[in-house]
Scaffold this active site. Structure first.
Site, PDB file in Angstrom:
ATOM      1  CG  ASP A  15      -2.007  -1.109   1.115  1.00 43.10           C
ATOM      2  OD1 ASP A  15      -1.914  -1.959   0.216  1.00 43.10           O
ATOM      3  OD2 ASP A  15      -2.915  -1.129   1.972  1.00 43.10           O
ATOM      4  CG  ASP A  53      -6.632  -0.043   1.031  1.00 46.16           C
ATOM      5  OD1 ASP A  53      -6.925  -1.208   1.356  1.00 46.16           O
ATOM      6  OD2 ASP A  53      -7.095   0.957   1.623  1.00 46.16           O
ATOM      7  CG  HIS A  55     -11.355   0.939  -0.140  1.00 45.65           C
ATOM      8  ND1 HIS A  55     -11.407  -0.379   0.270  1.00 45.65           N
ATOM      9  CD2 HIS A  55     -10.434   1.530   0.673  1.00 45.65           C
ATOM     10  CE1 HIS A  55     -10.557  -0.551   1.280  1.00 45.65           C
ATOM     11  NE2 HIS A  55      -9.952   0.579   1.538  1.00 45.65           N
ATOM     12  CG  HIS A  59     -14.941   0.011   1.209  1.00 45.39           C
ATOM     13  ND1 HIS A  59     -14.234  -0.106   2.392  1.00 45.39           N
ATOM     14  CD2 HIS A  59     -15.038  -1.241   0.697  1.00 45.39           C
ATOM     15  CE1 HIS A  59     -13.900  -1.371   2.560  1.00 45.39           C
ATOM     16  NE2 HIS A  59     -14.364  -2.081   1.551  1.00 45.39           N
ATOM     17  CG  HIS A  88      -8.652   5.112   2.503  1.00 40.56           C
ATOM     18  ND1 HIS A  88      -9.650   4.903   3.434  1.00 40.56           N
ATOM     19  CD2 HIS A  88      -8.087   3.894   2.286  1.00 40.56           C
ATOM     20  CE1 HIS A  88      -9.675   3.629   3.764  1.00 40.56           C
ATOM     21  NE2 HIS A  88      -8.746   2.977   3.080  1.00 40.56           N
ATOM     22  CE  LYS A 113      -4.125  -4.326   1.062  1.00 45.51           C
ATOM     23  NZ  LYS A 113      -4.844  -3.249   1.780  1.00 45.51           N
ATOM     24  CB  CYS A 158      -2.320  -2.781   4.954  1.00 45.40           C
ATOM     25  SG  CYS A 158      -4.051  -2.236   4.817  1.00 45.40           S
TER      26      CYS A 158
HETATM   27  C1  VGL Z   1      -4.869   0.786   5.495  1.00 43.76           C
HETATM   28  C2  VGL Z   1      -6.505   1.640   6.846  1.00 43.76           C
HETATM   29  C3  VGL Z   1      -7.439   1.478   5.851  1.00 43.76           C
HETATM   30  C4  VGL Z   1      -3.428   0.404   5.317  1.00 43.76           C
HETATM   31  C5  VGL Z   1      -5.792   0.610   4.484  1.00 43.76           C
HETATM   32  O1  VGL Z   1      -2.957   0.361   4.175  1.00 43.76           O
HETATM   33  O2  VGL Z   1      -2.764   0.164   6.355  1.00 43.76           O
HETATM   34  N1  VGL Z   1      -5.237   1.274   6.675  1.00 43.76           N
HETATM   35  N2  VGL Z   1      -7.075   0.977   4.679  1.00 43.76           N
HETATM   36 ZN    ZN Z   2      -8.459   0.944   3.068  1.00 42.11          ZN
END
Ligand code: VGL
Ligand code: ZN
Length: 211
Positions: A15, A53, A55, A59, A88, A113, A158
């Site tokens: 990510d 990540d 979404h 979401h 995000h 994901k 993550c």
């Molecule tokens: C993440 C919060 C929500 C991450 C992703 O990449 O750690 N944290 N979505």
């Molecule tokens: Zn996320």
């Protein structure tokens, strides 16, 4: 003692997307500092894969989807408790793009994901319902890889969940601590390191690999 990276080992870059970098919608403090380190580490690895990540705009993990809720509130959902986030990494948005400062032309796979509206997915392996696989374990198993080295954002979400699920899937997993940065809300970072230790995840610093 320098850790020797084998040609079968895999660097898993989690990510490293604009929304988690300074100026992003869910910026991780000093998140950009990991990028030069990840680029240096990637030169030691034949195999590099990325998670992203990804979404839909509605979401379920977004606080904006729940009346009266604010980012970082916690809510009970069908699959368990869920931290609510600012919007995000929305499909095709700039914030969802992997940083162009990653200099890893030999990267092999990007696994997305969090695309199911009703289930979050911190882990690169498994969604937050703890049963829907992303396909990453199957990909890695089919390729008969060695150890997994996990880096990126965020340590306590993550990165941590990917490391723990990787260990649960039978991989030998190491997190390179200084190539990660954390969100660290409500004790989440301390808990993540404890959970990773319990799962058998190894914790190292990049100098142990870079020499
Ligand atoms: C993440 C919060 C929500 C991450 C992703 O990449 O750690 N944290 N979505
Ligand atoms: Zn996320």
């Amino acid at each position: 003692m320098t850790i020797q990276i084998s040609p079968r080992d895999v660097l898993v870059v989690v990510d490293v997307q604009y929304d988690f970098l300074p100026g992003g919608h869910l910026a991780v403090a000093n998140g950009d500092e990991v990028i030069p380190l990840i680029n240096a580490l990637a030169r030691k690895f034949t195999n590099v894969i990325f998670t992203q990540d990804w979404h839909p705009a509605d979401h379920i993990s977004f606080a904006s989807q729940h009346t009266g809720k604010a980012p970082f509130d916690v809510m009970e959902l069908a699959y368990g408790s869920q931290v609510l986030w600012p919007d995000h990494c929305v499909w095709n948005s700039h914030g969802a793009a992997l940083s162009a400062d990653l200099d890893i032309p030999h990267g092999q796979l990007i696994i997305r994901k969090g695309y199911n509206r009703a289930i979050d997915s911190y882990s690169g392996f498994q969604e937050a319902d703890r049963e829907t696989p992303t396909g990453m374990a199957g990909y890695l198993s089919e390729r008969d890889v060695g150890r997994l080295y996990v880096v990126g954002l965020a340590t306590d979400y993550c990165v941590g969940w990917t490391a723990i699920d990787g260990a649960a899937a039978g991989f030998d997993v190491t997190v390179i601590e200084d190539a990660t940065r954390a969100i660290d809300n409500a004790g989440s970072l301390e808990k993540a390191w404890a959970d990773m230790a319990e799962a058998g995840v190894t914790r190292v610093m990049s100098r142990e690999i870079l020499g």
